[in-house]
Design an enzyme around this catalytic site. Sequence first.
Site, PDB file in Angstrom:
ATOM      1  N   ASP A 568       0.809  -1.121   0.167  1.00  0.00           N
ATOM      2  CA  ASP A 568      -0.021  -0.003   0.151  1.00  0.00           C
ATOM      3  C   ASP A 568       0.899   1.234  -0.095  1.00  0.00           C
ATOM      4  OD1 ASP A 568      -2.187   1.473   0.282  1.00  0.00           O
ATOM      5  OD2 ASP A 568      -1.889   1.664   2.361  1.00  0.00           O
ATOM      6  N   ASP A1016      -6.410  -3.207   3.459  1.00  0.00           N
ATOM      7  CA  ASP A1016      -5.257  -4.032   3.062  1.00  0.00           C
ATOM      8  C   ASP A1016      -5.314  -5.282   3.556  1.00  0.00           C
ATOM      9  OD1 ASP A1016      -3.971  -1.717   1.689  1.00  0.00           O
ATOM     10  OD2 ASP A1016      -3.268  -1.080   3.798  1.00  0.00           O
TER      11      ASP A1016
END
Length: 1532
Positions: A568, A1016
Amino acid sequence: MKKRTNFFRRGSDKKKSEAESKPDVAPTAPVPGVRRNVYVNCMLSPDEVDHHGEPVARYPRNKVRTSKYTIITFIPKNLYEQFRRVANLYFLALVVLQVFSVFGAASPQTAALPLLFILVVTAIKDGIEDYRRAVLDEEVNNSAATKLGQWRNVNQPTDPRSWYERMLGLNPPGKVSRGVRKLREREAAEGMQIVLSKGGEGERISVSTKSVGGNESGYFAGAGGRRLDDIQSVDEHHSYPPNASMELKHTPDEVGSWAGGSGSLTAYQQSVHSRSSIGVVDYSRRVTGMARWERTLWKKLEVGDIVLLRENDQVPADIVVLSTSDPDNMCYLETKNLDGETNLKPRKSVRATSSITSEEDMERASFVLDSEPPHQNLYQYQGVLRYKEPSTGEQKQESVTINELLLRGCTVRNTAWIVGLVVFTGADTKIMLNGGDTPSKRSKIEKETNFNVIVNFTILIGMCTVSAIANGLFDGKGGTSAQFFEIDAEPSNSNVLNAIVTFVSCLIAFQNIVPISLYISIEIVKTIQAFFISQDVDMYYKPLDAACTPKTWNISDDLGQIEYIFSDKTGTLTQNVMEFQKCSVNGVAYGEGVTEAQRGAVKREGKDVLLDPEEQDRQIRGLKADMLDKMSRAFKNRYIQPEKLTLVSPKLAEDLTDHSSEQRNHLIAFFRALAVCHSVLADRPEPSQKPYYLEYKAESPDEAALVAAARDVGFPFVQKSKDNIDIEVMGQPERYVTLQMLEFNSTRKRMSVIVRNPQGQLVLYCKGADSVIYQRLAADHDPELKAKTLQDMEHFANGGLRTLCIAYRILGEQEYMDWVRVYEAATSSITDRDEEIEKANEQIEHSLTILGATALEDKLQEGVPEAIETLHQAGIKLWILTGDKVQTAIEIGFSCNLLKSDMEIMILSADTPEAARIQIEGGLNKIASVLGPPSLDPQRRGFVPGAQAAFAVVIDGDTLRFALGGELKSLFLNLATQCETVVCCRVSPAQKALVVKLVKEGRNAMTLSIGDGANDVAMIQEANIGCGLLGHEGSQAAMSADYAFGQFRYLTKLLIVHGRWSYQRIADMHSNFFYKNVIWTFAMFWFMIYNNFDATYLYQYTFILLYNLVFTSLPVIVLGAFDQDVNAKAAMAFPQLYIRGIRGLEYTRLKFWLYMLDGLYQSVVVFYIPYLVWNIGTSTTASWNGKTLESLSDFGTTVSVAAIFAANTYVGLNTHYWTIMTWIVVVGSSLVMLLWIVIYSFFQSDDFNDEVIILFGNVVFWATVVISVVISLAPRFLVKYVSSVYLPLDRDIVREMWVMGNLKEQLGISHRRDQKKTKGNLEQAPMFHQPHWRSDSETSSIQHDSEPVIRSDPSSPTSPPPTTYLLEKSGAGNSPGLGVSHDDLLTPMARLQHNTSPSSLIRHSYYSASDIPAPSPIPAITYSPRGSSHPPMTSVAPYSIPSSPSPASLSPSPQPGARYVSPTPEAYEMRVRSPPADGRQTSPYVPQSSGASTAASAYDGYLDADAASHYPEDERGDHSFPNPYSDTGHAI
């Protein structure tokens, strides 16, 4: 086709906000599933009820479970998980067989103990890991919520119990559960009723707490409101799940913390009768008045419940907003548990239900919500609210979108109360749909072990089959001595049956060839490795007091084989902290800060420049103090926060305070726009102690940074009421009347506000991407200002900053009135509402005039560029999966070393699947023309940086959706895996997991995912290794991860050191385990040749039991837990060593077979040398006590002692790092074996009496053992010698440098001999060493030992832009006229003496895929010189390039040493904007001397003593600062 350049950079370009308008970008496909109708005070339709009148639809509970096991399923499910291992099934079968005495097992109960021990220990470990998840689940499910009680939810059945609950009489309807009762008893002192009302102008209404007595049922009451100044600050310390700190902690006397203001229950009820019916509320409808707000648990909520949320509450389910405390029906959410963002997101209530403010209103309301089915898309929701207008009876409907939906896991901020309708619960909520199931992860070596076990099992079956057949044939012979000496010794008279019994007996005797102790030893080793990882001080993050926490212990060896990292961006690579660094106003650039990208650019250009962050920080502090001093003398700014001022520019302060300058008016207009055009909320955390201290709560950190910068420059935004915005302009208050706000979305790439200024004029302020703003400029706009502002934005963007263009327009009264009617009609439309609103916006957002541009920096985390560079050197490919826009992601990619100047960057952006195919195929052709056909050879996995042309792919979310579907999947996989870097923009959590799965399964590659937010979790669970960052973005990612730590940079130590060590250790441990069991088992097999294969044991039975348990277990465990082929510092210094793990070279089948063959050879030696000694007859001699070696025990013990000595010494030969523990274990294990012979000899037994006297007193025994061991190990020793001396691996060379060379001195490590001489500190454990260097932008204390000599051409006389001098190096020998370029100068002092060209500092901008023509079938090769500062930005798309002038100098010519050269630009080459033909001259600014001034300043004491002494007068008075831009155009 329009050109896309710098996209809109405000907070909404973050992951969620930017994608919220995805339905506006492209038509969305219908959501699969059945739509649901949620009824409120309505009868269900006949087709939605059964014959009993109960609802047919059943919805999941709001109780969630992320753990794998329950109390009921733990034992069977865990046993299933463990018996997926083939070896465990095999051992279970052996245990069963040994129960039958016919097979000759000595002790079947003892044989079962190792298997039971392994199963129990593994189950305990799995149970502890899952228990932690279950505790979090329980905490979430038992969190407190407030719902409307004593009210019928028609969507739920009258009796929702299951059949067995009805049969047993459990949980009758209406009964308060024990958990709810405990919650209400805990809050019984607060027995109050809640009455809600909306605030007026300047008010923010909260929930009143008027006591109505000690009601223990959990009901509440009261009403009221208060001003913003009375509200306490929002709690920043938020966690998921909600904890007790967020629950009610008030007593009836503590009303101040809930509200305080006007209104009472009686007055409120009296006012109800005077109301007319509004929306869904029918005030003529008779109600019981029994409904009350009541406290309950999250897990008790159902679809159709009405819930009340208060400030700082977490949203317990997916809820449609019915009403809020805000007069404009707005509410604000913090979504960090959902999408990883800390910024606030605005939501609004459904208009038809916005008048609901009490329980009675809910009882009088009647409507149906037609909702779409649950799905994963976080940014899309489509529903319709249908109701009957009470006054007219007319059927009406209103659309419900994602802007009216609150998602589970979000937190209510800056909103006193929200009334909502539960639509999705439990597993149907979007956060749970995106989370996925908790996977059962197994390491790659563990999976490969199954193959090795099968091989050994096949060998075992072969040995047993040979023994059975041979034994059957021998039994069938007649006339042998067995007829006289072995009467009734056989189990039956059938030779076939006897052979079968022999087969099973051999299976039991040879069972050690499949090592049961391997698994328990691996569990021990991996536990030790996890402990070392958790104790590594280099991965300890002091601000959070958090070390690296391994949560899954059995996959540590996978850390050493990672080929792809999926990361990310926001919060993982960056801090998600925005700083306003620069701006351009009326064509003049301001800002002296140096960005991470600018520092990285100098390094990328190959300049061996010594950057001194400490010196740069000192210079910045001096300039900042100068700026503050100038502003404090000119005007009073009560709201300034000097420590947060990041826009440092003394020239800006001078222009702002120069009343004779025309630039002053431009600056005032620019910062006034920043203070007015936003959606920020102002809060005073401590209104009494700090009345002028403002905190800004923004939808994004970008917006907060813009408004904060305006505040600190003298234009503070003070407060916002329903219709007004209050600001100050250089100390003078101004009030603007807010008329309309046109919100940002990813299609518009801009936001606008229409206000009435204090002079009565209607002004439209607009900020957005330069591409959309420039399209809407006035036709007669000043072309010079346009060109200059665009040039400044190009420069800012090339420095890694997020740019934004600011513009305005004066509106006419009639024009505005006409437009308002169009806009209101558009907002009221049911169909095509978004399209109609956009058309209306286009009618007002035109004919704009530029005010200026802003540039923000998203600060990288500490050490990120260095960490990424280290990972690249290790051969690991890094993919970024982010919700940001394309160019934003590219800028961050350059600043953190992910993208480099010598990379060919292909931007994939398509609107249709066919266009995506064309672009992907074009990219494949491009790579094939340079690199040739792709190779799937596992031996070529990983990459060597600089060995060949480098490519990178940047793909947006829509194109990725096409690429992940159908036949394009394999094409995209082929393209992406040939690139060093891939950046996926605007991706959803589910897409992140799909990308990881594509690479993991499509390339059989080892993958690692790292993130920090709940968005995530899906990709973390999908990857082979999941890493979660602890900290500011909630705990969901860390809780779902296999490893949790504080900073991205720790990933390098985790992989390069611990991962590589773990992989090396486990690989060696496996091989040695199989070896030592082969040598032991085959020696017994050779003995069977001489006893008719009747399964007679060669070894004494205690040796068989203790061989794997005591005699040989510890050396391999120590090898697996403590061995180091290279030191930790050496591993970090040479990350290239990691590539052997990527290619799987440490644990191959060839290595397995070589160790097996070695064991086979050694088994022959350790058996046949004693056998030959016995046959020769020398065993009867050389005994000091006259006892001879004649019995089977004598011979078998001699063979076993030789085999054990050989096995332990062999493990010692394979050990790289000998410590005192290694010596003790390797030597001690063999000594323990000898000690056992001594001890057991004195116990009464059938075959081992006085064995120590017989063996140890005979020279033949010792000579036989020594000769057997030496001959056994000689080949292995010779092979190791030849391979390390004549065919060394990289690690062998590094080891030699470490032991015999000067590598220790280079790494700053003292030799052991020096430590002994000085008698200093004891040698530290090799895995703990100095922490990582911090990145240049995050520290000011890095000291460098040398200053390399720099040679450059003389620079041009063009004046540099701001910050150029901060990248320049100062030195005694660097003076004007000596040919020193601007890149060689690092201090402002040097900058003051040089006027240099900024051309080499500017990374050129580029267009997106829409500007690039279709690829040719066989494209030409594109080259660029290695190290060039002009990256060949490539994009593949089926569109033509618009014609624009481009100087010939933009095409770099081939240079010596280039990695690959490009003779001509072709269809793939990205055009670069040309500089404006006309330039303008602005006079250089000369700061006023402040050395003689003695006037007091509001900022006295801000500049520290060191900085003040460093800048007495030389830089603030005696030197003239150069002109930011010269009269010539930039050499773009």
